[in-house]
Design a protein around this motif. Structure first.
Motif, mmCIF file in Angstrom:
data_model
loop_
_atom_site.group_PDB
_atom_site.id
_atom_site.type_symbol
_atom_site.label_atom_id
_atom_site.label_comp_id
_atom_site.label_asym_id
_atom_site.label_seq_id
_atom_site.Cartn_x
_atom_site.Cartn_y
_atom_site.Cartn_z
ATOM 1 N N GLY A 1 22.870 44.744 4.913
ATOM 2 C CA GLY A 1 22.531 43.384 5.343
ATOM 3 C C GLY A 1 22.687 43.264 6.843
ATOM 4 N N ARG A 2 23.062 42.052 7.280
ATOM 5 C CA ARG A 2 23.193 41.809 8.733
ATOM 6 C C ARG A 2 24.180 42.788 9.354
ATOM 7 N N ILE A 3 25.365 42.933 8.727
ATOM 8 C CA ILE A 3 26.401 43.785 9.336
ATOM 9 C C ILE A 3 26.095 45.265 9.076
ATOM 10 N N ALA B 1 21.625 49.632 -1.658
ATOM 11 C CA ALA B 1 21.622 48.187 -1.918
ATOM 12 C C ALA B 1 20.745 48.030 -3.150
ATOM 13 N N ARG B 2 20.742 46.830 -3.744
ATOM 14 C CA ARG B 2 19.953 46.688 -4.979
ATOM 15 C C ARG B 2 18.458 46.821 -4.706
ATOM 16 N N ARG B 3 18.061 46.429 -3.500
ATOM 17 C CA ARG B 3 16.639 46.532 -3.139
ATOM 18 C C ARG B 3 16.505 47.299 -1.831
ATOM 19 N N PRO B 4 15.415 48.115 -1.685
ATOM 20 C CA PRO B 4 15.194 48.765 -0.387
ATOM 21 C C PRO B 4 14.932 47.707 0.681
ATOM 22 N N LEU C 1 40.931 51.105 5.675
ATOM 23 C CA LEU C 1 40.730 49.841 4.962
ATOM 24 C C LEU C 1 41.090 48.641 5.827
ATOM 25 N N ASP C 2 40.175 47.670 5.853
ATOM 26 C CA ASP C 2 40.456 46.377 6.495
ATOM 27 C C ASP C 2 40.764 45.328 5.430
ATOM 28 N N VAL C 3 40.353 45.598 4.201
ATOM 29 C CA VAL C 3 40.416 44.584 3.137
ATOM 30 C C VAL C 3 41.025 45.175 1.875
HETATM 31 P P1 NAP Z 1 24.433 40.125 3.995
HETATM 32 O O1 NAP Z 1 23.535 40.140 5.180
HETATM 33 O O2 NAP Z 1 24.224 39.104 2.945
HETATM 34 O O3 NAP Z 1 24.408 41.576 3.355
HETATM 35 C C1 NAP Z 1 24.957 41.866 2.122
HETATM 36 C C2 NAP Z 1 24.434 43.216 1.648
HETATM 37 O O4 NAP Z 1 25.088 43.532 0.412
HETATM 38 C C3 NAP Z 1 22.939 43.240 1.378
HETATM 39 O O5 NAP Z 1 22.399 44.443 1.860
HETATM 40 C C4 NAP Z 1 22.835 43.208 -0.134
HETATM 41 O O6 NAP Z 1 21.645 43.842 -0.554
HETATM 42 C C5 NAP Z 1 24.094 44.000 -0.500
HETATM 43 N N1 NAP Z 1 24.525 43.743 -1.880
HETATM 44 C C6 NAP Z 1 24.819 42.544 -2.427
HETATM 45 N N2 NAP Z 1 25.136 42.707 -3.726
HETATM 46 C C7 NAP Z 1 25.038 44.037 -3.989
HETATM 47 C C8 NAP Z 1 25.240 44.823 -5.146
HETATM 48 N N3 NAP Z 1 25.586 44.275 -6.318
HETATM 49 N N4 NAP Z 1 25.061 46.167 -5.051
HETATM 50 C C9 NAP Z 1 24.708 46.735 -3.880
HETATM 51 N N5 NAP Z 1 24.507 46.023 -2.739
HETATM 52 C C10 NAP Z 1 24.661 44.691 -2.799
HETATM 53 O O7 NAP Z 1 25.946 39.925 4.451
HETATM 54 P P2 NAP Z 1 26.662 40.355 5.815
HETATM 55 O O8 NAP Z 1 26.607 39.245 6.775
HETATM 56 O O9 NAP Z 1 26.161 41.706 6.207
HETATM 57 O O10 NAP Z 1 28.182 40.449 5.285
HETATM 58 C C11 NAP Z 1 28.515 41.318 4.224
HETATM 59 C C12 NAP Z 1 29.912 41.038 3.736
HETATM 60 O O11 NAP Z 1 30.870 41.521 4.664
HETATM 61 C C13 NAP Z 1 30.298 39.551 3.593
HETATM 62 O O12 NAP Z 1 29.813 39.016 2.374
HETATM 63 C C14 NAP Z 1 31.807 39.588 3.668
HETATM 64 O O13 NAP Z 1 32.370 39.668 2.375
HETATM 65 C C15 NAP Z 1 32.104 40.884 4.428
HETATM 66 N N6 NAP Z 1 32.724 40.592 5.730
HETATM 67 C C16 NAP Z 1 33.974 41.074 5.972
HETATM 68 C C17 NAP Z 1 34.589 40.796 7.190
HETATM 69 C C18 NAP Z 1 35.960 41.293 7.489
HETATM 70 O O14 NAP Z 1 36.656 40.635 8.251
HETATM 71 N N7 NAP Z 1 36.358 42.441 6.950
HETATM 72 C C19 NAP Z 1 33.933 40.028 8.150
HETATM 73 C C20 NAP Z 1 32.658 39.577 7.874
HETATM 74 C C21 NAP Z 1 32.048 39.874 6.658
HETATM 75 P P3 NAP Z 1 20.928 43.511 -1.965
HETATM 76 O O15 NAP Z 1 21.047 42.029 -2.183
HETATM 77 O O16 NAP Z 1 19.533 44.025 -1.800
HETATM 78 O O17 NAP Z 1 21.679 44.301 -2.983
#
Ligand code: NAP
Ligand code: 8YV
Length: 324
Positions: A161-163, A182-185, A263-265
């Motif tokens: 995703g974004r990160i 990821a679930r979708r390319p 690990l951060d989480v």
């Molecule tokens: P995002 O843009 O929504 O990306 C999420 C990604 O996860 C997408 O590529 C999505 O692809 C994939 N995904 C979702 N469900 C899935 C599944 N069941 N199997 C495989 N892939 C899956 O979100 P983002 O902004 O990058 O942030 C991602 C996550 O990082 C946040 O939700 C948060 O929990 C975490 N985060 C942690 C910190 C920290 O401090 N450690 C900080 C910020 C964010 P598909 O939908 O195609 O599967």
């Protein structure tokens, strides 16, 4: 005489950085939500109907029970991008938008993912402990163990995703080959999509987890994925602790069935499995991926912007996605 319109009433679910608290208090009538338990229930029963807005965070969340205890709520503004503790669909059924803070933290979370990757591969925290303990000057000398080269290695990203995409871009500076699951390319990226997480884990040297949290990804990285990663593979988790089966990870690290983890989480923050404290093949940090002055400031500004935009236009600036 015309009456002055009242300031919107904001319920604040947790203590926030002082800069943000000051600005919230300047613009709104702010009340602090009591901690969960009897006191909160009594508070909601007596005063739940007073509030227009709820300010919360990805960590504090907003349960359906809390939202239901606020019958006149019009908007939620959350500090953070994770939605695993907030249910935007539940809110949407009452017409309540959820504002959150995507994008502004991409860089710092990606930076930390790479910092952790370098830490565990090059044994940096272990090397620091070695120097401080005087082992470098010990007689007879104690050799410091060799690390793992990062440049040119294979990077597997779980969640592009974004990160995830920002992490992938960082890897170009290290000449790494990238594949992702990821679930979708994802369209318009040059990286190979692995439909099977096991295949990705088998292929890569470093598996970086950055999917969304929540029920859909709970224990996505389980014992069998760690087995596929293998004794030369490293795990980095900056997503949510729930995405990795923590008990299986502890066993894999203790038995050296993976090379290491950073690990951060964690599954039950702030509790970290004490078994990990005894291991040198793990790096542990306390959920700090977005914790820089610059990024937290940008997140705080977006919390304010989401509220201001809602009260001016009826729409938050960055709205959490809803199912329909
Ligand atoms: P995002 O843009 O929504 O990306 C999420 C990604 O996860 C997408 O590529 C999505 O692809 C994939 N995904 C979702 N469900 C899935 C599944 N069941 N199997 C495989 N892939 C899956 O979100 P983002 O902004 O990058 O942030 C991602 C996550 O990082 C946040 O939700 C948060 O929990 C975490 N985060 C942690 C910190 C920290 O401090 N450690 C900080 C910020 C964010 P598909 O939908 O195609 O599967
Ligand atoms: C923060 C996060 O630590 O944005 C997220 O989802 O996990 C981190 O940026 C969190 O927002 C603090 O609650």
């Amino acid at each position: 005489m015309l009456s002055t319109p009242r300031r919107p009433r904001v319920l604040q679910a947790l203590r926030l950085m002082p800069w943000l608290e000051e600005r919230l208090a300047a613009a709104y009538e702010v009340t602090h939500l009591p901690p969960a338990g009897d006191e909160r229930e009594a508070f909601l029963a007596a005063r739940g109907g007073e509030f227009d807005a709820l300010v919360t965070s990805a960590a504090a969340g907003a349960t359906p029970a809390l939202l239901d205890g606020l019958p006149n709520l019009r908007v939620v503004s959350s500090f953070g991008v994770g939605l695993d503790r907030i249910d935007p669909d539940h809110a949407a059924r009452r017409g309540i938008p959820v504002g959150y803070t995507p994008e502004v933290l991409n860089d710092c979370v990606a930076d930390l993912a790479f910092g952790l990757l370098l830490d565990i591969a090059r044994r940096l925290p272990e090397a620091d402990r070695y120097v401080r303990a005087g082992r470098w000057t010990a007689q007879p000398p104690v050799a410091f163990p060799l690390g793992r080269q990062v440049s040119g290695a294979r990077l597997g990203i779980v969640g592009l995703g974004r990160i995830g995409r920002t992490i992938a871009r960082r890897s170009a500076g290290f000449d790494m080959e990238v594949r992702y699951h990821a679930r979708r390319p994802v369209a318009d990226v040059p990286y190979v999509h692995e439909a099977s997480l096991h295949d990705l884990a088998r292929w890569c040297d470093f598996l970086v987890v950055i999917t969304a949290g929540g029920a859909a990804t709970r224990h996505l990285v389980d014992a069998s994925v760690l087995e596929a990663l293998g004794p030369d593979g490293y795990l980095v988790n900056v997503a949510r602790g729930t995405v990795v089966d923590e008990a299986a990870l502890v066993r894999a690290l203790q038995e050296r069935r993976i090379a290491g983890a950073a690990l951060d989480v964690y599954e039950d923050e702030p509790r970290v499995p004490p078994a990990l404290f005894a291991l040198d093949n793990v790096v542990l940090v306390p959920h700090i991926a977005s914790a820089t002055v610059q990024t937290r400031q940008a997140m705080a500004q977006l919390v304010l912007d989401n509220l201001a935009s809602f009260f001016a236009t009826g729409r938050v600036r960055a709205a959490a996605p809803v199912a329909s």
